[in-house]
Design a protein around this motif. Structure first.
Motif, mmCIF file in Angstrom:
data_model
loop_
_atom_site.group_PDB
_atom_site.id
_atom_site.type_symbol
_atom_site.label_atom_id
_atom_site.label_comp_id
_atom_site.label_asym_id
_atom_site.label_seq_id
_atom_site.Cartn_x
_atom_site.Cartn_y
_atom_site.Cartn_z
ATOM 1 N N GLY A 252 0.827 -1.197 0.000
ATOM 2 C CA GLY A 252 0.000 0.000 0.000
ATOM 3 C C GLY A 252 0.863 1.249 0.000
ATOM 4 O O GLY A 252 1.832 1.345 0.758
ATOM 5 N N LEU A 253 0.528 2.200 -0.855
ATOM 6 C CA LEU A 253 1.229 3.485 -0.909
ATOM 7 C C LEU A 253 0.404 4.529 -0.167
ATOM 8 O O LEU A 253 -0.753 4.775 -0.519
ATOM 9 N N VAL B 94 12.294 6.897 -6.163
ATOM 10 C CA VAL B 94 13.142 5.774 -6.566
ATOM 11 C C VAL B 94 13.246 4.744 -5.440
ATOM 12 O O VAL B 94 13.133 3.531 -5.655
ATOM 13 N N LEU B 95 13.455 5.216 -4.197
ATOM 14 C CA LEU B 95 13.561 4.287 -3.069
ATOM 15 C C LEU B 95 12.219 3.611 -2.798
ATOM 16 O O LEU B 95 12.169 2.431 -2.454
ATOM 17 N N ALA B 96 11.129 4.341 -2.980
ATOM 18 C CA ALA B 96 9.810 3.724 -2.828
ATOM 19 C C ALA B 96 9.623 2.591 -3.837
ATOM 20 O O ALA B 96 9.068 1.539 -3.514
ATOM 21 N N ALA B 97 10.093 2.808 -5.073
ATOM 22 C CA ALA B 97 10.011 1.759 -6.088
ATOM 23 C C ALA B 97 10.833 0.539 -5.672
ATOM 24 O O ALA B 97 10.414 -0.605 -5.886
ATOM 25 N N ILE C 198 4.109 1.521 2.355
ATOM 26 C CA ILE C 198 5.152 2.477 1.987
ATOM 27 C C ILE C 198 4.586 3.881 2.155
ATOM 28 O O ILE C 198 3.635 4.259 1.470
ATOM 29 N N VAL C 199 5.158 4.640 3.089
ATOM 30 C CA VAL C 199 4.646 5.969 3.422
ATOM 31 C C VAL C 199 5.501 7.037 2.745
ATOM 32 O O VAL C 199 6.711 7.111 2.972
ATOM 33 N N TYR D 203 3.072 8.534 -10.101
ATOM 34 C CA TYR D 203 2.687 7.670 -11.227
ATOM 35 C C TYR D 203 3.689 6.544 -11.482
ATOM 36 O O TYR D 203 3.289 5.381 -11.552
ATOM 37 N N PRO D 204 4.976 6.810 -11.619
ATOM 38 C CA PRO D 204 5.890 5.680 -11.846
ATOM 39 C C PRO D 204 5.975 4.752 -10.660
ATOM 40 O O PRO D 204 6.151 3.535 -10.830
#
Length: 306
Positions: free
Chosen positions: A93-94, A281-284, A294-295, A305-306
């Protein structure tokens, strides 16, 4: 680890009574192993056998639910080391962080913008999944007011972030029925936080940044207090360190059946990066390896979006 039909059959009464709806205990065991029928359908299974089967049948990474309605977020229940090996039934979950130092109007506005963002791709409607409300003010009343303002704007799942049990209790009075994730229990407050989680039937995050041994020990204390729905925070939010530690947690849970770390992980990529672009990038990376929740500190369509 999943049991075979023969392994399940060993625990059954072997009377072929047909009360479960199947002609034999072996046929029933085969269906249970295929996860098409629940073990509770056997009325004559002993308490000892039921306990053994439930323990053996538990996934190596526990399924945890945040929220209570159609927007609920389910994370965990994973059985493979590499996520691409199997259909991703419970993707991470984002969530977007909202600070209670912002005005109620600003918090409500951000909640509305995030809730309204969606993009269609390959026939799927992609959205974010919730909000993490941070008690940065250290004030219980301000925290509860911010939580109330966000809840008035959206019914999405929430993470409530405060190390103060009194502030957490005040916020839970506003939204406990929606089953938010309580963040977080630490070595100083775990007993009070576990009591709040038990009282309101909410999932509980456990944070320990010093070592995985310390994290596992804290989890054992929390689960020993009767909390089943746990989310882990090892406190690693940099590229290399988070990859190393989250992979280690994953391997211990799946390869070594280490139950104390067999839970989904919450990450905060914005805490280990210098810009919104680096955070994305780190979230990806955390999507691939191995975040459950992922907060994000920042919200912008170009990075989300990416």
């Amino acid at each position: 680890m999943a049991l075979s039909g023969i392994e399940i059959y060993k625990f059954l009464p072997k009377t072929n009574c047909k009360k479960c709806g199947f002609p034999t205990c072996l046929a029933f065991a085969m269906k249970v192993s295929q996860k098409t029928v629940d073990i509770s359908k056997c009325p004559d299974l002993s308490a000892q056998g039921r306990a053994a089967l439930e323990a053996a049948g538990r996934p190596p990474i526990q399924l945890v639910t945040i929220g209570s309605d159609s927007r609920k977020l389910e994370v965990g229940n994973e059985t493979v080391l590499f996520r691409h090996e199997k259909t991703f039934f419970h993707p991470p979950g984002l969530m977007v962080r909202i600070k209670d130092t912002d005005s109620a109007e600003a918090a409500a506005k951000l909640a509305g913008e995030v809730s309204g963002y969606a993009v269609e791709r390959v026939g799927r409607n992609l959205t974010l999944d919730g909000f993490a409300i941070d008690n940065q003010s250290k004030n219980a009343a301000a925290f509860a007011k911010c939580v109330e303002a966000v809840r008035a704007k959206t019914d999405w799942p929430l993470v409530l972030m405060s190390a103060d049990p009194a502030a957490m209790a005040a916020a839970l009075e506003k939204v406990a029925s929606s089953k938010p994730l309580i963040y977080a229990a630490n070595k100083d407050n775990w007993a009070q936080m576990a009591e709040l989680a038990k009282k309101h039937s909410c999932p509980l995050a456990v944070v320990e940044r010093d070592s995985l041994d310390g994290l596992a020990g804290l989890v054992e204390q929390v689960t020993g207090a009767g909390i089943d729905n746990v989310v882990l925070d090892p406190g690693t939010n940099h590229f290399g360190k988070s990859l190393q530690v989250l992979t280690q947690i994953r391997r211990l849970a799946l390869k070594k059946s280490f139950r104390s770390l067999g839970y989904p992980v919450i990450t905060f990529p914005g805490e280990g990066t210098a810009s919104p672009e680096e955070e994305a990038v780190l979230a990806a990376q955390h999507v691939a390896k191995y975040g459950g929740v992922i907060v994000l500190n920042h919200f912008a369509p170009a990075t989300v979006y990416p």
